[in-house]
Design an enzyme around this catalytic site. Sequence first.
Site, PDB file in Angstrom:
ATOM      1  N   ARG A  51      -4.319   4.858  -0.819  1.00  0.00           N
ATOM      2  CA  ARG A  51      -4.400   3.435  -0.863  1.00  0.00           C
ATOM      3  C   ARG A  51      -3.606   2.682   0.147  1.00  0.00           C
ATOM      4  O   ARG A  51      -3.888   1.960   0.905  1.00  0.00           O
ATOM      5  CB  ARG A  51      -3.746   2.793  -2.304  1.00  0.00           C
ATOM      6  N   THR A  52      -2.192   3.250   0.189  1.00  0.00           N
ATOM      7  CA  THR A  52      -1.428   2.501   1.145  1.00  0.00           C
ATOM      8  C   THR A  52      -1.964   2.532   2.652  1.00  0.00           C
ATOM      9  O   THR A  52      -2.143   1.637   3.182  1.00  0.00           O
ATOM     10  CB  THR A  52       0.159   2.908   1.013  1.00  0.00           C
ATOM     11  N   LYS A  80       7.534  20.185  14.197  1.00  0.00           N
ATOM     12  CA  LYS A  80       8.010  20.884  15.398  1.00  0.00           C
ATOM     13  C   LYS A  80       9.658  20.564  15.484  1.00  0.00           C
ATOM     14  O   LYS A  80      10.333  21.065  16.382  1.00  0.00           O
ATOM     15  CB  LYS A  80       7.553  20.633  16.804  1.00  0.00           C
ATOM     16  N   ARG A 101       5.812   5.859   6.088  1.00  0.00           N
ATOM     17  CA  ARG A 101       6.020   6.447   4.851  1.00  0.00           C
ATOM     18  C   ARG A 101       6.844   7.457   5.044  1.00  0.00           C
ATOM     19  O   ARG A 101       6.427   8.448   5.853  1.00  0.00           O
ATOM     20  CB  ARG A 101       4.707   6.634   4.043  1.00  0.00           C
ATOM     21  N   HIS A 129       9.418   0.187  -1.952  1.00  0.00           N
ATOM     22  CA  HIS A 129       8.104   0.030  -1.412  1.00  0.00           C
ATOM     23  C   HIS A 129       7.558  -1.394  -1.351  1.00  0.00           C
ATOM     24  O   HIS A 129       6.738  -1.946  -2.346  1.00  0.00           O
ATOM     25  CB  HIS A 129       7.077   0.923  -2.551  1.00  0.00           C
TER      26      HIS A 129
HETATM   27  C1  NCD Z   1       3.022   4.597  -5.262  1.00  0.00           C
HETATM   28  C2  NCD Z   1       3.955   5.154  -4.223  1.00  0.00           C
HETATM   29  O1  NCD Z   1       3.533   5.909  -3.518  1.00  0.00           O
HETATM   30  O2  NCD Z   1       5.070   5.024  -4.575  1.00  0.00           O
HETATM   31  N1  NCD Z   1       1.454   4.623  -4.917  1.00  0.00           N
HETATM   32  C3  NCD Z   1       0.961   3.637  -3.776  1.00  0.00           C
HETATM   33  O3  NCD Z   1       1.413   3.440  -2.896  1.00  0.00           O
HETATM   34  N2  NCD Z   1       0.274   2.643  -4.560  1.00  0.00           N
HETATM   35  C4  NCD Z   1       2.932   4.972  -6.837  1.00  0.00           C
HETATM   36  C5  NCD Z   1       2.826   6.510  -6.840  1.00  0.00           C
HETATM   37  O4  NCD Z   1       2.536   7.348  -6.171  1.00  0.00           O
HETATM   38  O5  NCD Z   1       2.974   6.845  -8.093  1.00  0.00           O
END
Ligand code: NCD
Length: 309
Positions: A51-52, A80, A101, A129
Amino acid sequence: MRHLIDPMDLSVEEIDKLLNLADDIIAHKEKYQDVCKRKKLATLFFEPSTRTRLSFEAAMLELGGNVLSVSSAASSSASKGESVADTVRVASCYADIIAMRHPKEGAPYLAAMKSGVPIINAGDGGHNHPTQTLTDLLTIRREKGRLNDITIGFCGDLKFGRTVHSLIKALSRYANIHYIMISPEELELPEYIKEEVFEQKNIPYEQVRTIDEVIDRLDVLYMTRVQQERFFNEADYIRLKDTYILDMPKLKNAKEDLSILHPLPRVNEIAVEIDDDPRACYFKQVLNGKYVRMALIMTLLGLADSVKE
Ligand code: NCD
């Protein structure tokens, strides 16, 4: 130059502005289709995501911009031995804005110090997040019409769940939020969040072990997945993973206008039979995430005020 690393980097007024902009994008999508023309977003994802990453990329494409993508640590020079600092310095030569991320807490903060372009934290370990938080705030505001006077239950993995940590922090600035923490003892909210948010600001909260004992009082139920990848011990994960499963019988005493949120991915914690209940908001939440990321990208690129009425 502004970055978004922690939800508290944004003032309440800035959050309001972003949510208003997201509402306007939802209502008038065509107005925004060229705002980021010739701009590039790089997504640097060193941890799994569906999703993100896709929502960031869809957001940039809907703004008329372009996208460069690293979708795993294994496919990048991190494998690497390249440092985060170097990777970001390089990416900021190619892109106008970066969403990142990383499994290590604080990595996006370090990246921001080295980057020539805005950095957006798309999740750092068990820490923060902030764009999920904007998504959650937009969803709550659209569903409830307000961000004050809400009783919200957080259920599941409150220890490792970064979406929970970030949302709790962000909500602490709104009036009359009643927090109910639903978790097994091993997955309680970390002490540092209790101190930083609740104790320092004198905000009361409850801790309970079951959904049943509080469901009738909730305006919002924020379900979460047990974060397997952050456990040290597989046996603990297996023991705790199915502690909470929200199904129809569990909603028997819930309010009719309860909003059920989940950042997704879901594993077992919400039965699929709930998906068609009007109280289930988690797929709407996914869509809201794209619009609020559009608002954020425009804002960090300094383009939010250039849109013509
Ligand atoms: C979440 C995350 O990555 O922290 N997912 C997301 O970005 N929608 C929640 C999760 O992974 O449980």
